[in-house]
Scaffold this motif. Structure first.
Motif, PDB file in Angstrom:
ATOM      1  N   GLN A 228       1.309  -1.711   0.369  1.00 14.94           N
ATOM      2  CA  GLN A 228      -0.186  -0.063   0.007  1.00 14.94           C
ATOM      3  C   GLN A 228       0.782   1.113  -0.285  1.00 14.94           C
ATOM      4  N   CYS A 229       0.348   2.414  -0.382  1.00 16.76           N
ATOM      5  CA  CYS A 229       0.425   3.624  -0.192  1.00 16.76           C
ATOM      6  C   CYS A 229      -0.376   4.646   0.159  1.00 16.76           C
ATOM      7  N   TYR A 230       0.060   6.021   0.555  1.00 16.84           N
ATOM      8  CA  TYR A 230      -0.584   6.826  -0.331  1.00 16.84           C
ATOM      9  C   TYR A 230      -0.726   8.112  -0.560  1.00 16.84           C
ATOM     10  N   VAL A 231      -1.390   8.680  -1.640  1.00 16.75           N
ATOM     11  CA  VAL A 231      -1.874   9.549  -3.119  1.00 16.75           C
ATOM     12  C   VAL A 231      -1.920  10.466  -2.625  1.00 16.75           C
ATOM     13  N   ARG A 271       6.624   8.552   3.579  1.00 12.75           N
ATOM     14  CA  ARG A 271       8.019   7.810   4.164  1.00 12.75           C
ATOM     15  C   ARG A 271       8.223   7.119   5.265  1.00 12.75           C
ATOM     16  N   ASN A 272       7.097   7.455   6.621  1.00  8.15           N
ATOM     17  CA  ASN A 272       6.750   6.742   7.398  1.00  8.15           C
ATOM     18  C   ASN A 272       6.678   5.340   7.211  1.00  8.15           C
ATOM     19  N   ILE A 273       5.850   4.687   6.360  1.00 13.33           N
ATOM     20  CA  ILE A 273       5.550   3.191   6.428  1.00 13.33           C
ATOM     21  C   ILE A 273       7.072   2.411   5.027  1.00 13.33           C
ATOM     22  N   GLY A 274       7.930   3.541   4.873  1.00 17.53           N
ATOM     23  CA  GLY A 274       8.741   3.054   3.887  1.00 17.53           C
ATOM     24  C   GLY A 274       8.616   3.073   2.394  1.00 17.53           C
ATOM     25  N   VAL A 275       7.688   3.533   2.599  1.00 14.99           N
ATOM     26  CA  VAL A 275       7.892   3.921   0.636  1.00 14.99           C
ATOM     27  C   VAL A 275       8.679   5.366   0.092  1.00 14.99           C
ATOM     28  N   SER A 276       9.097   4.647  -0.806  1.00 15.07           N
ATOM     29  CA  SER A 276      10.932   5.518  -1.279  1.00 15.07           C
ATOM     30  C   SER A 276       9.833   6.004  -2.524  1.00 15.07           C
ATOM     31  N   PRO A 277       9.970   7.381  -3.146  1.00 16.05           N
ATOM     32  CA  PRO A 277       9.824   7.854  -3.883  1.00 16.05           C
ATOM     33  C   PRO A 277       9.151   7.562  -5.117  1.00 16.05           C
TER      34      PRO A 277
END
Length: 318
Positions: A228-231, A271-277
């Motif tokens: 997952q990631c935020y958008v 960033r807090n959940i470890g998702v890179s750009p």
């Protein structure tokens, strides 16, 4: 003889578990040793599980005895469970599995490779040591780096995934207006024209023909992507959640400030959940344009999330 343990690298961790007979034969698996250190943590109860008796030679037996015994000496990481835990807790020593309790090292001799999965906790097997012909294993690992190709029936490449990644096979057919749940499979590289998904072994063109005939849609679930990631949804000034393999996004919460503030909040949450750009950009592209597209692969972005121009990408023409 060198008996130094080095952290597993790349996809070596896949070969510290049981694999199919096809993969085990190609990689020169001789068998594996399983051991635990008993109730007190100072014993060593082991069981050998053979695979290729013809490769279980006197030279191999001498090497495995030397390797295991060298680490069972006082102070070695197989001498007792406390030493094993100390060894595993040093991240420089080991590869860490995503299980959170398993750690991996590789030990080479002249002709053999010993891939060890370690678990320092009581109540578990503390060692699985998978033993391979070194040149066979390394040759297979090198070829598997090319990835698994998914093509159409005319051999046009649609996308490529890494060995060990997953796919979803989504049926487009409906039965009694209720659509079957999509099937999810781990894929394994066999050679440039064959792969395994689940218990199935297929030629890549045969697989393409089956999918075209049945109308099934294949969705890659790259391990290089987060689940997952935020958008930031600019058109509505709100924050959403993208789920790997799914189109669009689900609502998370409405924006509480200006678009620039919400954009910064999304960056911080990722960033807090470890998702890179790079992962973020790939997730956005996958959710909008399809997960099979090159834009849905993080390797096609820089560390800052900028697309890499095609002429600068590394292509393997093999």
């Amino acid at each position: 003889m060198e008996s130094n343990a080095a952290p597993l690298k790349g996809k070596e961790w896949l070969y510290t578990y049981r694999n199919s007979q096809q993969i085990s034969s190609q990689t020169g698996l001789i068998g594996y040793l399983r051991a635990d250190m008993g109730t007190l943590g100072t014993e060593f109860f082991s069981t050998w599980n053979g695979f290729r008796d013809d490769l279980n030679t006197d030279d191999f037996k001498k090497d495995i005895d030397t390797v295991i015994n060298s680490f069972r000496e006082k102070g070695g990481f197989l001498s007792n469970r406390d030493e094993l835990e100390t060894f595993c807790m040093n991240s420089d020593n080991v590869f860490s599995y995503n299980t959170g309790v398993d750690y991996g090292v590789r030990v080479n001799t002249k002709d053999y490779a010993f891939l060890m999965r370690l678990n320092p906790y009581k109540g578990n097997y503390n060692l699985y040591c998978y033993c391979y012909k070194k040149d066979w294993l390394d040759s297979h690992l090198e070829k598997a780096e090319r990835g698994i190709r998914f093509i159409d029936s005319h051999y046009n490449e649609k996308f490529r995934i890494e060995d060990g990644d997953e796919i979803i096979i989504n049926s487009t057919e409906e039965k009694d207006t209720v659509r079957d749940a999509p099937a999810r499979y781990v894929c394994r590289y066999i050679d440039d024209y064959h792969f395994e998904y689940g218990i199935n072994l297929r030629h890549i063109c045969e697989f393409a023909e089956i999918c075209e005939r049945t109308g099934n849609i294949v969705i890659p679930l790259r391990a290089s992507l987060p689940n997952q990631c935020y958008v930031f949804v600019q058109s509505e000034n709100k924050i959403g959640i993208i789920n790997k393999g799914e189109m669009g996004y689900t609502d998370s919460k409405s924006g509480n400030g200006r678009p620039s503030e919400n954009r910064r909040l999304v960056d911080e949450m990722n960033r807090n959940i470890g998702v890179s750009p790079a992962q973020y950009e790939a997730m956005k592209a996958g959710s909008m344009f399809g997960w099979h597209t090159p834009a849905a692969d993080p390797k096609n972005y820089t560390e800052k999330g900028t697309p890499i121009k095609p002429k600068n990408r590394s292509h393997d023409a093999r």
